[in-house]
Each structure stands twice: as structure tokens, then as C-alpha cells.
Design an enzyme around this catalytic site. Structure first.
Site, PDB file in Angstrom:
ATOM      1  N   ARG A   1       8.950   3.569  11.793  1.00 31.75           N
ATOM      2  CA  ARG A   1       9.809   3.529  11.313  1.00 31.75           C
ATOM      3  C   ARG A   1      11.061   3.148  11.547  1.00 31.75           C
ATOM      4  O   ARG A   1      12.247   3.984  11.931  1.00 31.75           O
ATOM      5  CB  ARG A   1       9.971   5.444  10.506  1.00 31.75           C
ATOM      6  CG  ARG A   1      10.859   4.967   8.612  1.00 31.75           C
ATOM      7  CD  ARG A   1      10.503   6.691   7.862  1.00 31.75           C
ATOM      8  NE  ARG A   1       9.312   7.020   8.022  1.00 31.75           N
ATOM      9  CZ  ARG A   1       8.059   7.931   7.441  1.00 31.75           C
ATOM     10  NH1 ARG A   1       9.523   8.721   8.013  1.00 31.75           N
ATOM     11  NH2 ARG A   1       7.471   7.261   7.470  1.00 31.75           N
TER      12      ARG A   1
ATOM     13  N   SER B   1       5.632   7.918  12.782  1.00 28.21           N
ATOM     14  CA  SER B   1       5.745   6.634  12.413  1.00 28.21           C
ATOM     15  C   SER B   1       6.878   5.664  12.962  1.00 28.21           C
ATOM     16  O   SER B   1       7.427   6.663  13.671  1.00 28.21           O
ATOM     17  CB  SER B   1       6.710   7.108  10.217  1.00 28.21           C
ATOM     18  OG  SER B   1       6.442   5.491   9.976  1.00 28.21           O
TER      19      SER B   1
ATOM     20  N   ASP C   1       4.145  -0.950  11.498  1.00 27.75           N
ATOM     21  CA  ASP C   1       3.302   0.722  11.066  1.00 27.75           C
ATOM     22  C   ASP C   1       2.569   1.382  12.441  1.00 27.75           C
ATOM     23  O   ASP C   1       1.848   0.742  13.286  1.00 27.75           O
ATOM     24  CB  ASP C   1       1.893  -0.109   9.655  1.00 27.75           C
ATOM     25  CG  ASP C   1       1.734   1.787   9.896  1.00 27.75           C
ATOM     26  OD1 ASP C   1       2.089   2.133   8.456  1.00 27.75           O
ATOM     27  OD2 ASP C   1       0.492   3.103   9.753  1.00 27.75           O
TER      28      ASP C   1
ATOM     29  N   ASP D   1       0.890  -0.909  -0.253  1.00 28.63           N
ATOM     30  CA  ASP D   1      -0.160  -0.350  -0.048  1.00 28.63           C
ATOM     31  C   ASP D   1       0.574   1.200  -0.125  1.00 28.63           C
ATOM     32  O   ASP D   1       0.477   2.228  -0.438  1.00 28.63           O
ATOM     33  CB  ASP D   1      -0.887  -0.172   0.924  1.00 28.63           C
ATOM     34  CG  ASP D   1      -0.345   0.029   2.831  1.00 28.63           C
ATOM     35  OD1 ASP D   1       1.520  -0.325   2.168  1.00 28.63           O
ATOM     36  OD2 ASP D   1      -1.044   0.233   3.822  1.00 28.63           O
ATOM     37  N   HIS D   2       2.036   1.272   0.180  1.00 26.58           N
ATOM     38  CA  HIS D   2       2.999   2.429   0.513  1.00 26.58           C
ATOM     39  C   HIS D   2       3.492   2.757  -0.572  1.00 26.58           C
ATOM     40  O   HIS D   2       3.578   3.990  -0.705  1.00 26.58           O
ATOM     41  CB  HIS D   2       4.048   1.698   1.914  1.00 26.58           C
ATOM     42  CG  HIS D   2       3.232   2.410   2.823  1.00 26.58           C
ATOM     43  ND1 HIS D   2       2.751   1.784   3.561  1.00 26.58           N
ATOM     44  CD2 HIS D   2       3.666   3.356   3.957  1.00 26.58           C
ATOM     45  CE1 HIS D   2       1.881   2.285   4.750  1.00 26.58           C
ATOM     46  NE2 HIS D   2       2.850   3.835   4.609  1.00 26.58           N
TER      47      HIS D   2
ATOM     48  N   ARG E   1      -1.809  12.191  10.018  1.00 24.89           N
ATOM     49  CA  ARG E   1      -0.495  13.197  10.506  1.00 24.89           C
ATOM     50  C   ARG E   1      -0.245  14.417   9.653  1.00 24.89           C
ATOM     51  O   ARG E   1      -0.357  14.034   8.477  1.00 24.89           O
ATOM     52  CB  ARG E   1       0.694  11.886  10.281  1.00 24.89           C
ATOM     53  CG  ARG E   1       1.978  12.289  10.981  1.00 24.89           C
ATOM     54  CD  ARG E   1       2.587  11.104  11.183  1.00 24.89           C
ATOM     55  NE  ARG E   1       2.226  10.655  11.437  1.00 24.89           N
ATOM     56  CZ  ARG E   1       2.371   9.385  12.241  1.00 24.89           C
ATOM     57  NH1 ARG E   1       3.273   8.273  11.726  1.00 24.89           N
ATOM     58  NH2 ARG E   1       1.507   8.558  13.149  1.00 24.89           N
TER      59      ARG E   1
END
Length: 851
Positions: free
Chosen positions: A737, A735, A258, A193-194, A540
Site C-alpha cells: 500500500r 500490503s 501488490d 479486483d479490489h 493475512r
């Protein structure tokens, strides 16, 4: 014999094992030639199961699965998933699986384990339990002996599943592969999806993404097949919507790579965002460690009404708690007001709890959840949850660490922003705030969708506003983008005429993906560096988050409010009180939006985009080109050398907010998420240097010259000199991340010293063998200059709850010593000593003969 006749004979003569074996043999010979095979086979199994019982039906299912042969995409053995889903949906089962894609799992076993664990814990604590406690303690590996102190104890948990999106899955999968395990030990899925950039529209953008990212998709699909993971192809939708539609269940515990994983709290699941190294723990079958969260209760009374939407609840809560007020806590919603919120609305609220630093957010099981489960073809899960409802709600008189009360009847629509998600404005106050702060009042782009707000209900309420505009001959005055959350939502709203309404006012429907919400947006209407305003229904809004432009003022609201603003084109417009002008020049006022919680005609699943793993993936070859610029095999980080850290350089002293976006930007850098060396070229390029107020410009202490941060870090690494970064409050928010921890470790960093940390990032740093340290006195931040050299003393006696010493050596030769705290426990100290948590896992598996 024609297949239809074969099916009739099956129904008449499937009365013995011999007949059944014969018919299955004929089916194998026939193969999946056309749609009649699917319907006939399904009917055969269903009727046979009524005759012989669930056990024989299950055996027949397995035989039929073998009969369908292989297929699928990206060259991976798969099988006909449509047939599998129909078989699982129509055949009585001896157990309720966690999802229709995982028939060998058992929800009854999960609920019974929770019940047993909760009984043990209840006896030990002798007090009412919150819902959050029931779920977490219900998944403990050691309920009899675990320390159970909220905000202090470390819990060892066994989550029910793992979910990863394609950007984070690359590094997580590479780490899993290096652990040496042949198959994931917990149900795991990967969601593409990213990596889809919004530019032209859904069809073109998806086709472009598939071509541009084929190398990554091939890697993920082959790795998923080899290691037993479900794979959702590009175009499937956003990970959190796919989870809600297919995998989330009340009382479950899930981790996801995520930060918006908590979206599944809308279905009563404790879903927690983590880094990839945490996911590896669960994938290899180890307990996952979490510091026992405090529990913040939010009691809801009254009812949502008119323009007020579920999004306004979390926008209000964000204004109350700020971006770090939920850190170390689970937000638990309860009270009579819960009943006025749909299941997907609860998901919206839980999703954006990530913006206040919460570990996760959760709602109690309700009739709205039951309805959603049944609408998404999970009746058996709903019926089972009804039997265990006492485990899926807080005990009466449960005690919370903090209590917030919100009367939904008095709540008004909110718009939050710019530049931070906790700057909350009730709609009636927004006009004054725009004027007082000189924010650009003209809105250039309006965007609805994202993992936060892309449900059927969201889309229908926004479409009802569009319908009013069409009736008055009005179109959007801004660029208007719409992102469906999943293929199921897209297909259903297309069938029900909503896409046509969006397009009729000038909207463009984007691919079922994250898109502009995460910076995957090829924006052309405003050059970078131009001050402008956008409004979104996203979660965000940090500077540069959506379009890379630091002067874009991004505001957030519900989809219906965003749609109304698209019609007005103005940020100082209030749809509750103000009017628009129709095509004849007459004023008209928008009426309150309306929309069904669930589609009256049921969901249209759309295209089948799921790839199941084969039963045995040992023969599948994982595709990584040694010359690739996007994928790179990992090398283990070096173990600790057994000494204190002496005279490290300060790579950067950060001023103000430093999110994971500042540390490791997304947008165009997403394509390097599987290549640690290449993506490390974005290290800290968004962070502001306290020395000069500039981004990506630091002094190289080796030669006295100023240059980019990544190049300076590489110079220090090559010279063999360790370095640290000094940070401000809530360092690493945003995030999940993992690259924001991997990159500094890879380029020679040894510690981050800050006033405070965001939860996920602090854990990520520990997992990679770095030292996240906090000033014992936050004012000590001001005592450090970027030109100082620092030593970290006490590591040879590194123990939990004992501070370390930071010796600071000034340029003039003077020194000072400061105390710095840490939150390491004994197990995490072992991560540091081994060089990373993955190194420790690998050593343990080798010692146990499992790798």
C-alpha cells in the site's frame, strides 16, 4: 458473397498478394457480422500462413485487425479480442510472444538477454548461481560493472512487465501521467479486483460494484487505452491468478503494485511487490532499483499426502521465519519434494511468502509448470522454456545464505493465527492451543478462495470434502463463502459441477475478486466488538483485516481444512482424527480430500473480460471529474529546502505492530485510493498510541487537546510545523500500500523513526521524499516521549552509510542526542533532495527532451 463462401475462396485462391489484398478488402466491407467472420478469418490466415510463411501471415493478421473495427466497453476503442486471440493462437509465428495479448514482444529476446548476462556474471563471480541470482542478474542493465554482493549492492534491473490492481493502479497511473510520457515502455496491465464488496453473492455484488465504482473504472480503462496498457474488467478475477494464467513465464522478472505479486513464482518467475512509484520507473523506461536480496533456500524432500496441502508448506515456513525473517531475502525452493507440488500449489507457497517479509519466492522450472503452461494455451512458451532449462534452475552446489529443510512426508496440516500469520499450529496441537488461549472455539464463518488458494485444484479438493458431506446428509454449520480466483476458474468449476456441491452444503459463491480477504466484506452476522472466530484460506489475518472487527480471531489453513471446519463448526475439530455425525445420528470420518491438478476437459475461459489498448491512444481522453471525491490530479511535493529538520513534533509514538493496514486502512477507504486528500483522513487511525494505549487519539501539541490523528496532522501542516512518527519493529509490514507513505508526506510528515522496517514500505517512504530512519540502538525507542520535539541533523552532508543525529528536546528543556541509521544510496538521496522520486524522474525526462 456469403462469408462462408468467401472463406472457401480464400483457401482455394490465396496464392498471390493481389488475391490476398482483394479478400482482405472484402472482409473490411463485410465487417464482423457474426461468429462466421471469426472462424472464417482465422482459417484464412492459418491456411495462408502455411502457404506463404509466418511473415505474410503476420501481415495478414494486422490487416484483419484493422478490418474488425472498434468496440469494447467504457467508450474506449478496442477491437474484437476473441478474433485476436484465435489468430495469435492458431498462426505460426516467427517468435514466441510474452503473452497472446502482446504479439509484438519476444520471449526469445528475454531468454537470450538472460543467457548473455548470466555468462558475464558467472565469469565475474566464478561460483555456482542460485535461480534467484540467474533471474535478477539476467535482467541487469549493467552486468559488466554492477556490484554483486547479496544483502548490500543495489541492482539496476529491467523487468519484463508491470501489473497493477485497481486500488493501487489509481495512484500509480496518476503518478505516471504526471511524468509526461505518452505510452508505457514496458508491457503493463491493470486488473479490477479490489473494489468489489462481498455481500449477497457473485452476480449482485459485481453489478453493485460496477455501478458504485464506474467513475474509477472509467478512469482506469481510458488511462489504460491512452497509455497502452491492457485492462482486465471487473469480474475478470484476482490480479495474481490472471497473471499466472496469462502472463507469468519461467525466468521472467515482473513487478506488481501488490504485496502478493510473488504468486507468479509458482511459474518460475521472480515477481516482486512494489509501490506505485517503483512501477512508474519501469513504465517510463528507466531501470528499476532493488537492493540485492539474500537467498534463503528451502529444500523439500518427501511427498505431500492425505490432508497435507501446499498451503501447509508456507504455514510451516512462516512459523520458522516469522513475519520479518524473510526481509531482504528471496525464498528459493528446491529439492526432490518439489515434484509433488502442482504449479498452482507452488503459486500458493510463493504468494504467502509476502507474510514473512520476503522480497519474493520462487520455484525451479518443472514438468508441473510445463503442464500448466500447456493447459493455459501457452505451448510455445513451454517448448521454449524447455530449451533454456539451464537458466531456469539453480546450479548444482549453489550456496544459500540460510538453508531450511522440510520433509513433506512428515509435514502435517497447519492452522495459523490469530492476529498474525506466523503463529503456526500443527493440526494435532491446535485443540490444546484453543483451550490454553481461550480462543472462541465456535467458528462463525469459513471462507475459501483468495489470490492464495483459488485454483482449480484447490476448489476440487474442497469440493471433494463437500461431496462427502452431501453423501452423509450434512451441511455446513458455519456461514461458508467461496471466492473463485478468476473467471476461467469460476467457469470451469461451474461446468464441472463443483459450484453445485458448494451450494448444496449451504455455500455462497462470491465474485471473482479479493472480497473479504482485503476487508471488502459487508459482514452482517456478528456486530463489531463481539469476540468471534473465522477461518479462511487467505494469506493475512491482522486484527480488523477481514471485517473491521478488532475482536475477530482469524485463522488460516488450506481450503480443504477450512471446508472440513465449516462442516464441524468448531476450531478444536481435527478432521484427521475426529468424527462428524450424519443425518441419521451415526458418526462418520471424513476421508482425505482428492482433486485433479488440472481439469481433464481443459479450462473453460468463460466470459471475455479483457480490453486491449488501441494501437494509437493519443486521441483517448482520460476521464477525471474535477469535482470528484474519488479521483484527484496529483501536485508535486516540495523539494527539500537544503536545511536540517528543526524541532519537529512527534505526531504519534506507535506501540507494537504497525502494518500498512494500521497506517492506511483498506475496507471502506478503498474508494478514495485515487484521491490523496480524502484518503489521508484515515492516516494512522488503526495505530496504537504508546502514550495512552488507544487508537486514533493523540495530543495536539499546539493546543494540548486530544483528537484524531489525521486532524492533528493537518493542524501541524497548516501551522508549518514538520512532524515525525516513532515506530516499533518491522514497521510497515503487510500490503504494498503506497498510500501508507503518500499520506504522511502529504500531511506534512518528514520522517519515520523505527526499530526496523518492512522492505516495501521503507522503499515507498524514500520514493515520496520521506526519511525512514532506524535507531542505531533499538533501546533508544524507549527514550522518546510523544511530547518531545526532535531535530534531524546532518542532512546538509547526507551520504550513504553515514548515520544522522537525532536531537531530542524534552518538555523540561533537557536534551539528548541519538544516532539513527538509514539505507539511502546516492540515487535515493537525490529523491529526497528533489522532494520525491517522481520529481527526479520528471526533471530528468525534461532535461532529456522526453517530457
Amino acid at each position: 458473397m456469403p462469408l462462408a463462401a468467401l472463406g472457401q475462396r480464400a483457401a482455394l485462391f490465396a496464392t498471390s498478394a493481389t488475391t490476398t489484398r482483394s479478400l482482405l478488402g472484402r472482409l473490411r466491407e463485410s465487417g464482423p457480422q457474426d461468429h462466421r467472420f471469426v472462424s472464417t478469418s482465422t482459417r484464412l490466415v492459418h491456411q495462408s500462413s502455411q502457404t506463404f510463411g509466418a511473415r505474410r501471415a503476420t501481415l495478414q493478421q494486422l490487416a484483419l485487425f484493422k478490418a474488425v473495427g472498434t468496440g469494447g466497453s467504457y467508450g474506449v476503442p478496442g477491437g474484437k479480442q476473441t478474433l485476436k486471440r484465435q489468430l495469435h493462437a492458431s498462426t505460426p509465428m516467427a517468435k514466441v510472444p510474452l503473452s497472446r495479448y502482446e504479439p509484438d514482444t519476444s520471449l526469445e529476446e528475454v531468454y537470450e538477454r538472460i543467457r548473455q548476462n548470466v555468462a558475464v556474471v558467472r565469469k565475474r563471480l566464478d561460483r555456482p548461481l542460485t535461480l534467484a541470482e540467474k533471474i535478477l542478474y539476467g535482467h541487469l542493465s549493467n552486468p559488466e560493472t554492477a556490484e554483486l554482493v547479496r544483502g548490500k549492492s543495489y541492482l539496476h534491473l529491467h523487468p519484463d512487465r508491470v501489473a497493477m490492481q485497481d486500488a493501487t493502479a489509481q495512484m500509480a497511473t496518476l503518478q505516471f501521467m504526471s511524468a509526461g510520457i505518452s505510452r508505457t515502455q514496458a508491457p503493463t496491465t491493470i486488473h479490477c479486483d479490489h473494489l468489489i464488496t462481498a455481500q449477497s453473492g457473485a452476480k449482485e455484488d459485481l453489478e453493485r460494484a460496477v455501478q458504485q465504482n464506474r467513475e474509477v473504472y472509467d478512469f482506469l480503462s481510458t488511462a489504460a487505452a491512452k497509455y497502452g496498457m491492457g485492462f482486465w474488467k471487473p469480474g475478470s478475477g484476482i490480479i495474481h491468478q490472471i497473471i499466472l494464467e496469462n502472463y507469468a513465464f519461467p525466468g521472467g522478472l515482473m513487478i506488481g503494485t501488490d504485496s502478493h505479486t510473488p504468486n507468479a513464482g509458482g511459474l518460475g518467475m521472480a515477481a516482486i511487490g512494489v509501490g506505485g512509484a517503483d512501477a512508474v520507473d519501469v513504465m517510463v523506461g528507466l531501470p528499476w532499483e532493488l537492493k540485492a536480496p539474500r537467498v534463503i533456500g528451502v529444500r523439500l524432500t518427501g511427498k505431500l499426502h492425505d490432508w497435507t496441502a501446499p498451503k501447509d508448506v508456507i504455514l510451516k515456513v512462516a512459523g520458522i521465519l516469522t513475519v520479518k525473517g524473510g526481509t531482504g531475502s528471496i525464498i528459493e525452493y528446491f529439492g526432490p519434494g518439489v515434484d509433488s507440488i502442482s504449479c498452482t500449489g507452488m503459486g500458493t507457497i510463493c504468494n504467502m511468502g509476502a507474510e514473512i517479509g520476503a522480497t519474493t519466492s520462487i520455484f525451479p522450472y518443472s514438468k508441473r509448470m510445463e503442464a500448466y503452461l500447456k493447459a493455459t494455451r501457452r505451448d510455445a512458451i513451454a517448448e521454449l522454456a524447455n530449451k533454456y532449462v539451464d537458466l531456469l534452475r539453480a546450479d548444482e552446489n549453489a550456496v544459500y545464505d540460510r538453508l531450511i529443510e522440510i520433509n513433506l512426508s512428515e509435514l502435517e496440516p497447519h492452522v495459523n493465527g490469530p492476529f498474525t500469520p506466523d503463529l503456526a499450529h500443527p493440526l494435532s496441537k491446535l485443540k490444546d492451543a484453543v483451550k490454553q488461549n481461550d480462543w472462541p472455539a465456535e467458528i462463525r464463518v469459513s471462507l475459501i478462495g483468495s489470490c492464495t488458494n483459488s485454483s482449480y485444484e484447490d476448489m476440487m479438493r474442497a469440493a471433494s470434502v463437500c461431496k462427502q458431506a452431501i453423501d452423509h446428509g450434512v451441511k455446513a454449520k458455519t456461514i461458508f463463502h467461496i471466492t473463485p480466483g478468476s473467471e476461467q476458474v469460476r467457469s470451469t468449476i461451474e461446468r464441472d459441477g463443483m459450484i453445485q456441491l458448494f451450494e448444496a452444503i449451504g455455500g455462497v459463491v462470491l465474485a471473482n475478486a479479493c472480497g473479504p480477504c482485503i476487508g471488502q466484506w459487508n459482514r452482517q452476522d456478528v456486530p463489531k466488538g463481539v469476540k468471534n472466530t473465522i477461518i479462511t484460506s487467505y494469506n493475512r489475518n491482522f486484527a480488523q483485516r477481514n471485517d473491521g472487527n478488532p475482536l475477530t480471531h482469524a485463522f488460516m489453513a488450506s481450503p480443504e481444512i477450512v471446508t472440513a471446519f465449516a462442516l464441524s463448526g468448531r476450531l478444536d475439530f481435527n478432521p484427521v482424527t475426529d468424527v462428524l455425525t450424519d443425518q441419521s445420528g451415526k458418526p462418520f470420518k471424513l476421508q482425505s480430500p482428492s482433486g485433479d491438478e488440472l481439469p481433464a476437459r481443459g479450462f473453460d475461459p468463460g466470459r471475455d473480460t479483457f480490453q486491449a489498448p488501441p494501437g494509437d491512444g493519443s486521441s483517448v481522453a482520460v476521464r477525471i471529474d474535477p469535482q470528484s471525491e474519488r479521483l484527484q490530479q496529483l501536485e508535486a511535493f516540495p523539494a527539500w529546502n537544503g536545511k536540517d529538520i528543526e524541532r519537529a513534533f512527534i505526531l504519534l509514538k506507535v506501540k507494537g505492530k504497525c502494518t500498512t493496514d494500521h497506517i492506511s486502512m483498506a475496507g471502506p477507504w478503498l474508494k478514495y485510493r485515487g484521491h490523496l486528500d480524502n484518503i489521508s483522513n484515515n492516516l494512522f487511525i488503526g495505530a496504537i498510541n504508546a502514550e495512552n494505549g488507544k487508537a486514533n487519539l493523540v495530543k495536539n501539541q499546539l493546543n494540548g487537546e486530544y483528537g484524531p490523528v489525521p486532524a492533528t496532522a493537518r493542524a501541524y501542516k497548516q501551522a508549518g510545523i514538520p512532524w515525525v512518527v516513532v515506530g516499533d519493529e518491522n514497521y510497515g509490514e503487510g500490503s504494498s500500500r503506497e498510500h501508507a507513505a503518500l499520506e504522511p508526506r502529504y500531511l506534512g510528515g518528514v520522517a519515520i523513526i523505527a526499530k526496523s522496517f518492512a522492505r516495501i514500505h521503507e522503499t515507498n517512504l524514500k520514493k515520496q521524499g520521506m526519511l525512514p530512519l532506524t535507531f542505531q540502538d533499538p533501546a533508544d525507542y524507549d527514550k522518546i516521549d510523544p511530547s518531545d520535539r526532535v531535530s534531524i541533523l546532518g542532512l546538509t552532508k547526507f551520504r550513504p552509510d553515514e548515520p544522522l543525529t537525532l536531537r531530542v528536546e524534552k518538555a523540561d528543556g533537557s536534551q539528548l542526542e541519538l544516532k539513527v541509521n538509514h539505507s539511502f544510496n546516492e540515487a535515493q538521496i537525490e529523491w529526497f533532495r528533489h522532494g520525491s522520486a517522481l520529481n527526479k524522474i520528471r526533471a530528468d525526462l525534461v532535461a532529456a527532451g522526453k517530457a
